[in-house]
Design an enzyme around this catalytic site. Structure first.
Site, PDB file in Angstrom:
ATOM      1  N   LYS A  39       8.936-110.827  26.394  1.00 17.84           N
ATOM      2  CA  LYS A  39       9.126-110.048  27.427  1.00 17.84           C
ATOM      3  C   LYS A  39       9.010-110.906  28.882  1.00 17.84           C
ATOM      4  O   LYS A  39       8.536-112.021  29.117  1.00 17.84           O
ATOM      5  CB  LYS A  39       7.826-109.176  27.500  1.00 17.84           C
ATOM      6  CG  LYS A  39       6.331-109.517  28.043  1.00 17.84           C
ATOM      7  CD  LYS A  39       6.257-109.169  29.475  1.00 17.84           C
ATOM      8  CE  LYS A  39       4.985-110.145  29.744  1.00 17.84           C
ATOM      9  NZ  LYS A  39       4.282-110.376  30.675  1.00 17.84           N
TER      10      LYS A  39
ATOM     11  N   PRO B 206       7.901-119.679  24.061  1.00 15.77           N
ATOM     12  CA  PRO B 206       6.796-120.611  24.202  1.00 15.77           C
ATOM     13  C   PRO B 206       5.379-120.061  24.186  1.00 15.77           C
ATOM     14  O   PRO B 206       5.241-118.962  24.640  1.00 15.77           O
ATOM     15  CB  PRO B 206       7.183-121.241  25.846  1.00 15.77           C
ATOM     16  CG  PRO B 206       8.591-120.987  25.796  1.00 15.77           C
ATOM     17  CD  PRO B 206       9.046-119.805  24.895  1.00 15.77           C
TER      18      PRO B 206
ATOM     19  N   GLY C  96       3.411-116.559  29.500  1.00 15.44           N
ATOM     20  CA  GLY C  96       3.554-115.366  30.473  1.00 15.44           C
ATOM     21  C   GLY C  96       4.850-114.440  29.839  1.00 15.44           C
ATOM     22  O   GLY C  96       5.291-113.541  30.405  1.00 15.44           O
TER      23      GLY C  96
ATOM     24  N   GLY D  35       4.241-113.717  23.980  1.00 18.25           N
ATOM     25  CA  GLY D  35       4.689-114.548  22.647  1.00 18.25           C
ATOM     26  C   GLY D  35       3.642-113.786  21.570  1.00 18.25           C
ATOM     27  O   GLY D  35       4.161-113.317  20.575  1.00 18.25           O
TER      28      GLY D  35
ATOM     29  N   ASP E 243      -1.003-106.247  26.356  1.00 15.51           N
ATOM     30  CA  ASP E 243       0.434-106.509  26.185  1.00 15.51           C
ATOM     31  C   ASP E 243       0.880-106.031  25.049  1.00 15.51           C
ATOM     32  O   ASP E 243       2.147-105.788  24.841  1.00 15.51           O
ATOM     33  CB  ASP E 243       0.946-107.757  26.643  1.00 15.51           C
ATOM     34  CG  ASP E 243       0.871-108.155  28.114  1.00 15.51           C
ATOM     35  OD1 ASP E 243       1.013-107.315  28.843  1.00 15.51           O
ATOM     36  OD2 ASP E 243       1.090-109.419  28.304  1.00 15.51           O
TER      37      ASP E 243
HETATM   38  O1  C5P Z   1      -6.121-107.911  27.063  1.00 19.69           O
HETATM   39  P1  C5P Z   1      -6.042-109.270  26.813  1.00 19.69           P
HETATM   40  O2  C5P Z   1      -6.953-109.832  26.041  1.00 19.69           O
HETATM   41  O3  C5P Z   1      -4.613-109.831  26.603  1.00 19.69           O
HETATM   42  O4  C5P Z   1      -6.237-109.812  28.307  1.00 19.69           O
HETATM   43  C1  C5P Z   1      -6.840-111.139  28.512  1.00 19.69           C
HETATM   44  C2  C5P Z   1      -7.400-111.215  29.809  1.00 19.69           C
HETATM   45  O5  C5P Z   1      -6.760-110.956  30.933  1.00 19.69           O
HETATM   46  C3  C5P Z   1      -8.568-110.344  29.822  1.00 19.69           C
HETATM   47  O6  C5P Z   1      -9.861-110.901  29.336  1.00 19.69           O
HETATM   48  C4  C5P Z   1      -8.869-110.075  31.390  1.00 19.69           C
HETATM   49  O7  C5P Z   1      -9.523-111.394  31.942  1.00 19.69           O
HETATM   50  C5  C5P Z   1      -7.340-110.403  31.779  1.00 19.69           C
HETATM   51  N1  C5P Z   1      -6.712-108.744  32.189  1.00 19.69           N
HETATM   52  C6  C5P Z   1      -7.170-108.132  33.143  1.00 19.69           C
HETATM   53  N2  C5P Z   1      -6.465-106.679  33.284  1.00 19.69           N
HETATM   54  C7  C5P Z   1      -5.687-106.457  32.387  1.00 19.69           C
HETATM   55  C8  C5P Z   1      -5.189-107.250  31.434  1.00 19.69           C
HETATM   56  C9  C5P Z   1      -5.876-108.366  31.218  1.00 19.69           C
HETATM   57  O8  C5P Z   1      -7.993-108.343  34.122  1.00 19.69           O
HETATM   58  N3  C5P Z   1      -4.734-105.301  32.774  1.00 19.69           N
END
Ligand code: C5P
Length: 284
Positions: free
Chosen positions: A10, A95, A99, A102, A137
Site C-alpha cells: 500500500k 521491502p 511504510g 508489507g 493497517d
Molecule cells: O496497530 P499496529 O500494531 O500496526 O500499530 C503499531 C504502532 O503504531 C502502535 O503501537 C502505535 O504506537 C502506533 N499507531 C498509532 N495510531 C494508529 C496506528 C498505529 O499510534 N492509528
C-alpha cells in the site's frame, strides 16, 4: 492442497493525524492505494497441528512473532473453528519496515485465504474486524484498492481508483520505527495537513494532476534529521520529472507519480544506480 494469495503493497496518497486517543493510538485520516508490488503467501494445511512461517528473508520471525501467524491464530480464535496445523510460506518482495504495510498485507492475505478455505460464510466486514485485532493497517489490506481509512485505520470507505499512471517507489537504506515516529508528533505543532477532501474530489474527477498536487504525509514534518535521505529521494524524483513525490506511511519509502511510463522507467533506472530498493509500479 496448497493455497496461494497475492499480498499487495500500500501507498499513502495522504496521511493525516487528527488526535491522540485514550487507548494510546491516534485517530487517522488517510487515502491509501494498492500497487502491483506484491508478496506471495502460500498456505498448506498440515497434519501435525503446528503453525510455521517461512520466508525468503532469513531475519524475519518464523513462528508467532510473524504477523501472518498471528493473523491465523486470531482467525481461529474469533471464528471458534478448530485450528489445523498450517505451513505458511511468504515470498517477500515488498521491502520490510518501509511504510508499505508489507507485514499487514501478508497477514491480510492469510485471513482472505483462511476464509476461502475454512469459513466462506464470513462477511468481508467480519474479516476486516478480525484484521483490526491483528494490526491497524490490516483491515485496509484485507480490502485493498483505493480507500479512505479513518479511526485507527479500520473505518474504511471505498474511493474511485487512481487514474492510469506509473509510480516509482524508492526505499532509502534506513528504517523508521512507527511507534517512535508517532511519539515525535506534537499535534498542535504540525505545520500542514493534507487537503483530504480536495484529493478525494480529484480522484472522483479522475484528475491526476489535481491528485498529484495534493499528496501529503504529516509524518514528513516530524522526521528526525537522520532521515534526511527521504527528502533527498523526493528531490531526486522531482528532478527526474515526477508530477509529485511523497513519503508513504511512517516511511522511509518515497513514491512518485508519473503520467508518462517512459519517464518513470528512466527515473527508476537512474535511482537504481544509488538505491537498492527501487520499483516501478502501477495502481492495482
Ligand atoms: O496497530 P499496529 O500494531 O500496526 O500499530 C503499531 C504502532 O503504531 C502502535 O503501537 C502505535 O504506537 C502506533 N499507531 C498509532 N495510531 C494508529 C496506528 C498505529 O499510534 N492509528
Amino acid at each position: 492442497m496448497t493455497y496461494t494469495e497475492p499480498a499487495c503493497a500500500k501507498l499513502n496518497l495522504t496521511l493525516d493525524i487528527l488526535g491522540k486517543r485514550p487507548d494510546g493510538y491516534h485517530d487517522m485520516r488517510m487515502v491509501m492505494i494498492s500497487v502491483d508490488l506484491r508478496d506471495t503467501v502460500t498456505l498448506t494445511p498440515a497434519e501435525d497441528g503446528i503453525l510455521t512461517v517461512e520466508t525468503n528473508l532469513p531475519f524475519l520471525p518464523r513462528g508467532e512473532g510473524n504477523l501472518a501467524a498471528r493473523a491465523a491464530l486470531r482467525f481461529f480464535e474469533e471464528t471458534g473453528l478448530p485450528r489445523p496445523g498450517l505451513e505458511m510460506s511468504i515470498d517477500k518482495r515488498i521491502p520490510v519496515c518501509a511504510g508499505m504495510a508489507g507485514g499487514s498485507s501478508d497477514a491480510a492475505a492469510v485471513l482472505r485465504m483462511l476464509r476461502r478455505v475454512y469459513a466462506p460464510e464470513i462477511t468481508e466486514a467480519r474479516l476486516e474486524e478480525i484484521g483490526a485485532l491483528v494490526g491497524s493497517d490490516v483491515p485496509y489490506c484485507v480490502r485493498g484498492g483505493t480507500a479512505l481509512a479513518e479511526g485507527r485505520g479500520e473505518i474504511l470507505t471505498d474511493l474511485p481508483p487512481l487514474p492510469p499512471c506509473s509510480i516509482v517507489v524508492c526505499k532509502p537504506a534506513c528504517s523508521v520505527s512507527t511507534p517512535d515516529l508517532f511519539a515525535q508528533v506534537r499535534l498542535k505543532k504540525l505545520r500542514y495537513h493534507p487537503r483530504t477532501e480536495e484529493l478525494i474530489e480529484a480522484l472522483e474527477a479522475r484528475d491526476l494532476e489535481g491528485i498529484a498536487l495534493r499528496l501529503y504525509n504529516v509524518f514528513e514534518d516530524v522526521l528526525p534529521r537522520k532521515y534526511d535521505q527521504v527528502f533527498a529521494v523526493k528531490r531526486r524524483l522531482l528532478d527526474l520529472g515526477a508530477m509529485a513525490a511523497s513519503m508513504t506511511g511512517s516511511g522511509p519509502t518515497v513514491f512518485a507519480l508519473f503520467s508518462e511510463e517512459n519517464r518513470a522507467t528512466e527515473a527508476a533506472e537512474a535511482l537504481r544506480e544509488e538505491y537498492r530498493d527501487v520499483f516501478l509500479c502501477r495502481p492495482q
